[in-house]
Design an enzyme around this catalytic site. Structure first.
Site, PDB file in Angstrom:
ATOM      1  CG  ASN A 205      -0.404  -0.097   2.440  1.00 19.43           C
ATOM      2  OD1 ASN A 205       0.789   0.627   2.622  1.00 19.43           O
ATOM      3  ND2 ASN A 205      -0.904  -0.719   3.423  1.00 19.43           N
ATOM      4  CG  LEU A 206       0.647   6.018  -0.831  1.00 19.48           C
ATOM      5  CD1 LEU A 206       1.596   5.983  -1.972  1.00 19.48           C
ATOM      6  CD2 LEU A 206      -0.147   7.254  -1.012  1.00 19.48           C
ATOM      7  CD  GLU A 208       2.055  -2.445   3.437  1.00 18.78           C
ATOM      8  OE1 GLU A 208       1.543  -3.203   4.404  1.00 18.78           O
ATOM      9  OE2 GLU A 208       1.803  -2.491   2.235  1.00 18.78           O
ATOM     10  CG  ASP A 284      -5.802 -10.583   3.923  1.00 24.36           C
ATOM     11  OD1 ASP A 284      -4.317 -10.188   3.644  1.00 24.36           O
ATOM     12  OD2 ASP A 284      -6.158 -10.895   4.747  1.00 24.36           O
TER      13      ASP A 284
END
Length: 336
Positions: A205-206, A208, A284
């Site tokens: 994600n952004l 991370e 997920d």
């Protein structure tokens, strides 16, 4: 056949290996009607409890919910919660051949207390130390044996920073998957961010992405954001030989850069407007549907579009829940 038909008919033929941190998602549901006289906190009168498969196992549930065949490969604690986890697997008719029990670890449990339909508190029980060498040996050997006995279409590395995915586990299982021409899909966390090399798809994600590359992204306009994301994707491709960079942007949708044809092909798909109740488990679902779509032979644009829609659907429900296959397919057909 169109892409949706190819996807729908190909799902049952896909066997997906999920390697990573599994856990028990425990829920305590109740009603809140007053504040405690002991401290300024609400009192939740519990009405019922439920335990679900969580972490990497929720990816397996999404794969199963889509009609495909998941195999979870992970290390549990040799404890009551580990036995509970395996009982839930049995109840869901899940393949247990990739599950290992260890006396040196505890099974991760995340307990969510939900009052009046809203999450009030989460309590985590876990060990996050990396696997011991003997545990790495057993997990890698288990994966190799599965590859020898079954056709595997894709491997999903689902990392929750709980210690199951070590640099050695990542490297050796990626090498096996690449030799067998299986897709390799990664949902990374910070600790192992730079340890994934030579994989098909990498989906941070952004937050991370920014932490993993130690960069900032200018989100002030769509153009500046895409410019900075293009630069980040190029960095990942050059450093780690990532074929497809797939970044989830929360309410702003998803970004993709595909390097497989030499010239980078990047684009952003906006998020679908929905009533968001709970984002738990959405990542997920996204990587599960993306992996299945690519394994079915779909192009990256369709795979990401389907995954983006699936992630939005599960956000409309409280708690970690797998995707509803029929609803996803109906919405895809309606969009078309």
């Amino acid at each position: 056949m169109n892409n949706i038909e190819i996807f729908e008919q190909g799902l049952s033929q896909q066997r997906i290996l999920i390697v990573g941190d599994v856990m028990v998602d425990s829920y305590m549901w109740g009603d809140v009607t007053r504040i405690s006289p002991e401290a300024p906190v609400p009192i939740c009168a519990i009405t019922h409890r439920e335990s679900r498969l969580g972490g990497a196992a929720n990816v397996a549930l999404n794969i199963r919910a889509m009609g495909a065949n998941p195999i979870i490969c992970s290390v549990l604690g040799n404890d009551d919660e580990g036995k509970n986890f395996q009982q839930i697997m049995y109840d869901h008719d899940m393949d247990k051949r990739g599950i290992i029990s260890s006396d040196s670890r505890i099974t991760t449990v995340k307990t969510r207390i939900i009052g009046n339909g809203m999450q009030m508190l989460r309590v985590d029980e876990e060990i996050t130390n990396p696997l011991r060498t003997s545990e790495e040996d057993e997990l890698i050997d288990r994966v190799k044996r599965i590859f020898k006995t079954l056709p595997i279409n894709a491997v999903i590395f689902q990392d929750y920073d709980k210690g199951c995915l070590t640099p050695r586990v990542i490297e050796e299982i990626t090498a096996v998957a690449n030799r067998k021409n299986a897709l390799t899909m990664v949902d990374p966390k910070h600790r192992n961010f730079a340890n994934f090399h030579n994989v098909t798809l990498f989906k941070p994600n952004l937050k991370e992405l920014k932490e993993g590359l130690n960069i900032d992204i200018d989100e002030s306009t769509p153009d500046t954001m895409k410019r900075d994301l293009d630069a980040a994707a190029k960095m990942l491709h050059e450093r780690q030989n990532i074929a497809i960079v797939f970044i989830t942007l929360s309410a702003k949708g998803v970004y993709v850069c595909d390097f497989r044809k030499g010239t980078p092909n990047s684009f952003i798909i906006p998020a679908h407007l929905r009533t968001i109740c709970d984002v738990s488990g959405a990542g997920d679902t996204v990587i599960s549907v993306a992996a299945l779509a690519l394994a079915c032979g779909l192009d990256i644009e369709s795979a990401v579009d389907y995954a983006n829609m699936a992630g939005g659907i599960v956000c409309e429900q409280v708690g970690v829940v797998p995707i509803d296959k029929e609803r996803l397919l109906n919405e895809l057909k309606a969009e078309k």
